[in-house]
Write an enzyme that holds these catalytic residues in place. Sequence first.
Site, PDB file in Angstrom:
ATOM      1  N   ASN A   1       0.842  -1.197   0.000  1.00  0.00           N
ATOM      2  CA  ASN A   1       0.000   0.000   0.000  1.00  0.00           C
ATOM      3  C   ASN A   1       0.872   1.239   0.000  1.00  0.00           C
ATOM      4  O   ASN A   1       1.662   1.455   0.914  1.00  0.00           O
ATOM      5  CB  ASN A   1      -0.906  -0.046   1.248  1.00  0.00           C
ATOM      6  CG  ASN A   1      -1.462   1.314   1.640  1.00  0.00           C
ATOM      7  OD1 ASN A   1      -1.476   2.260   0.855  1.00  0.00           O
ATOM      8  ND2 ASN A   1      -1.908   1.418   2.868  1.00  0.00           N
TER       9      ASN A   1
ATOM     10  N   PHE B   1      -1.713   8.886   2.297  1.00  0.00           N
ATOM     11  CA  PHE B   1      -2.671   9.791   2.937  1.00  0.00           C
ATOM     12  C   PHE B   1      -3.547  10.522   1.915  1.00  0.00           C
ATOM     13  O   PHE B   1      -3.756  11.736   2.013  1.00  0.00           O
ATOM     14  CB  PHE B   1      -1.958  10.826   3.809  1.00  0.00           C
ATOM     15  CG  PHE B   1      -1.539  10.326   5.164  1.00  0.00           C
ATOM     16  CD1 PHE B   1      -1.780   9.024   5.564  1.00  0.00           C
ATOM     17  CD2 PHE B   1      -0.889  11.173   6.051  1.00  0.00           C
ATOM     18  CE1 PHE B   1      -1.377   8.572   6.817  1.00  0.00           C
ATOM     19  CE2 PHE B   1      -0.485  10.737   7.312  1.00  0.00           C
ATOM     20  CZ  PHE B   1      -0.730   9.427   7.689  1.00  0.00           C
TER      21      PHE B   1
ATOM     22  N   SER C   1       2.891   6.127   9.127  1.00  0.00           N
ATOM     23  CA  SER C   1       2.837   5.789   7.705  1.00  0.00           C
ATOM     24  C   SER C   1       4.212   5.939   7.062  1.00  0.00           C
ATOM     25  O   SER C   1       4.906   6.939   7.281  1.00  0.00           O
ATOM     26  CB  SER C   1       1.847   6.701   6.970  1.00  0.00           C
ATOM     27  OG  SER C   1       1.954   6.530   5.567  1.00  0.00           O
TER      28      SER C   1
ATOM     29  N   ASN D   1       4.634   6.359   3.921  1.00  0.00           N
ATOM     30  CA  ASN D   1       4.426   6.999   2.623  1.00  0.00           C
ATOM     31  C   ASN D   1       4.309   8.519   2.683  1.00  0.00           C
ATOM     32  O   ASN D   1       4.001   9.155   1.683  1.00  0.00           O
ATOM     33  CB  ASN D   1       3.173   6.417   1.969  1.00  0.00           C
ATOM     34  CG  ASN D   1       3.301   4.932   1.726  1.00  0.00           C
ATOM     35  OD1 ASN D   1       4.232   4.483   1.075  1.00  0.00           O
ATOM     36  ND2 ASN D   1       2.379   4.155   2.270  1.00  0.00           N
ATOM     37  N   THR D   2       4.517   9.113   3.853  1.00  0.00           N
ATOM     38  CA  THR D   2       4.565  10.571   3.997  1.00  0.00           C
ATOM     39  C   THR D   2       5.966  10.936   4.475  1.00  0.00           C
ATOM     40  O   THR D   2       6.369  10.518   5.570  1.00  0.00           O
ATOM     41  CB  THR D   2       3.515  11.066   5.009  1.00  0.00           C
ATOM     42  OG1 THR D   2       2.210  10.749   4.524  1.00  0.00           O
ATOM     43  CG2 THR D   2       3.624  12.572   5.212  1.00  0.00           C
TER      44      THR D   2
ATOM     45  N   LYS E   1      -0.541   5.841  16.889  1.00  0.00           N
ATOM     46  CA  LYS E   1      -0.285   4.657  16.072  1.00  0.00           C
ATOM     47  C   LYS E   1       1.176   4.658  15.667  1.00  0.00           C
ATOM     48  O   LYS E   1       1.669   5.640  15.091  1.00  0.00           O
ATOM     49  CB  LYS E   1      -1.177   4.649  14.835  1.00  0.00           C
ATOM     50  CG  LYS E   1      -1.064   3.366  14.003  1.00  0.00           C
ATOM     51  CD  LYS E   1      -2.156   3.289  12.955  1.00  0.00           C
ATOM     52  CE  LYS E   1      -2.118   1.960  12.206  1.00  0.00           C
ATOM     53  NZ  LYS E   1      -3.256   1.811  11.277  1.00  0.00           N
TER      54      LYS E   1
ATOM     55  N   ASN F   1       1.373  -0.086  12.159  1.00  0.00           N
ATOM     56  CA  ASN F   1       1.089   0.214  10.761  1.00  0.00           C
ATOM     57  C   ASN F   1       1.838  -0.781   9.868  1.00  0.00           C
ATOM     58  O   ASN F   1       2.368  -1.779  10.344  1.00  0.00           O
ATOM     59  CB  ASN F   1       1.508   1.652  10.444  1.00  0.00           C
ATOM     60  CG  ASN F   1       0.687   2.279   9.329  1.00  0.00           C
ATOM     61  OD1 ASN F   1       0.393   1.642   8.330  1.00  0.00           O
ATOM     62  ND2 ASN F   1       0.311   3.532   9.491  1.00  0.00           N
TER      63      ASN F   1
END
Length: 467
Positions: A197, A201, A284, A286-287, A326, A355
């Site tokens: 994934n 966001f 995350s 991905n940020t 998280k 995560n």
Amino acid sequence: MSSSVVARAWRRSLRDALLRGPAWRGGASARSASTASGAAAEAAAAPKKVPPPPRKGRRLLTGALIGLAIGGGAYVSTADEARFCGWLFKSTELVNPFFALLDAEFAHRLAVKAAAHGFVPREKRPDPPVLGLEVWGRKFANPIGLAAGFDKNAEAVEGLLGMGFGFVEVGSVTPQAQEGNPKPRVFRLKEHGAVINRYGFNSEGIVVVAKRLGAQHGKRKMEETSSSTSPSTSDIKQGGKAGPGILGVNLGKNKTSEDAAADYVQGVHTLSQYADYLVINISSPNTPGLRKLQGRKQLKDLVKKVQAARDEMQWAEDGPPPLLVKIAPDLSKQDLEDIAAVALALRLDGLIISNTTVSRPPPADTHPLAQETGGLSGKPLFDLSTNILREMYMLTRGKIPLVGCGGVSSGEDAYKKIRAGATLVQIYTALAYGGPALVPRIKAELAECLERDGFKSVQEAVGADFR
């Protein structure tokens, strides 16, 4: 409810589905059961239309619906409500494989739309009493929740809670709308029960989400006011702000934001009134730079600002919603010690562990898609996230509720998380592969595990591996 009434409702819903076509043809207006305020929120959201799936997928999905119509019509005339409910969940196993023929992100969007418009089964059977528990002054019917990332924009809260989850977490929600990472950004690893994934966001922003949650909250309040049932005298409330289940709101920061704390504070000010609990998502992959907020100083400064923003708001006697953080599974022993120290010092209400991972547990080390930045979820994540859960339970001495997330696909998996220290458990990737039928199955299997080992409740089993 008599079987004849259920039968009429079943035939009517199937007729509407077949006459109006699948969700992608009619968009939000195809089967709108929302109020005027809900419709306004949908209009404000103005999401981009997703391209139709391949023709082969459309034909197969339509054929499956027709098959369900024939089978359902024959079955419902003799079934009571509980048996019919079980059949509905079981029947989704026939439809779910067709989603695998679609693009992964399109299938995800289609599943959200189906839940938003009532095209998912609704659980009518009570949960086994052994699954009930109390956390943060709320009664959970069961400890199985849906993790953030599935319903990013709070489009399908009612439908998802209706599937029998004990709680549903929406988001991550960012202050400003953002597209997320370029497509394609979701990849299935079917043979391993995993997903990569890289959404990044993608969010419609807090204004749109606040409108949706506000409409749902208003509807809930009206139903409570008009209900003839007298309120419970118990100090522990049944359910939460979104209905019979508990609603969590997961907050994120915008990719280009230079002040992360300000983004989370804005989320608290706008969305906390609709949440049974809030989550600061700093995990995350991905940020850019987000995971740096897990450092001791950065985390302490961030949590203090967010807690202050929450506590300065006006709250009824229920008080403010609990605040959780998280975290990622890709953490060193020192990282975990720092997070535990901050959580204990600032009296955090909970931690979600964890995560997706950017490490390379099998099969990621051999899969070319996993060699780039992104998050791996699903079965390969189970052992890694469970080990992090065990470490955190020992570091916090069980004083903070932990939510186990990562690779759960069965009741036995959920049980292992609970024994390792989790009070609650979340699923996501397994739902993408197993569909709605997975929810009652996991609950039934978990109840069997608890009863097999002599536990009278979930809470008795929390951290059992350390006793």
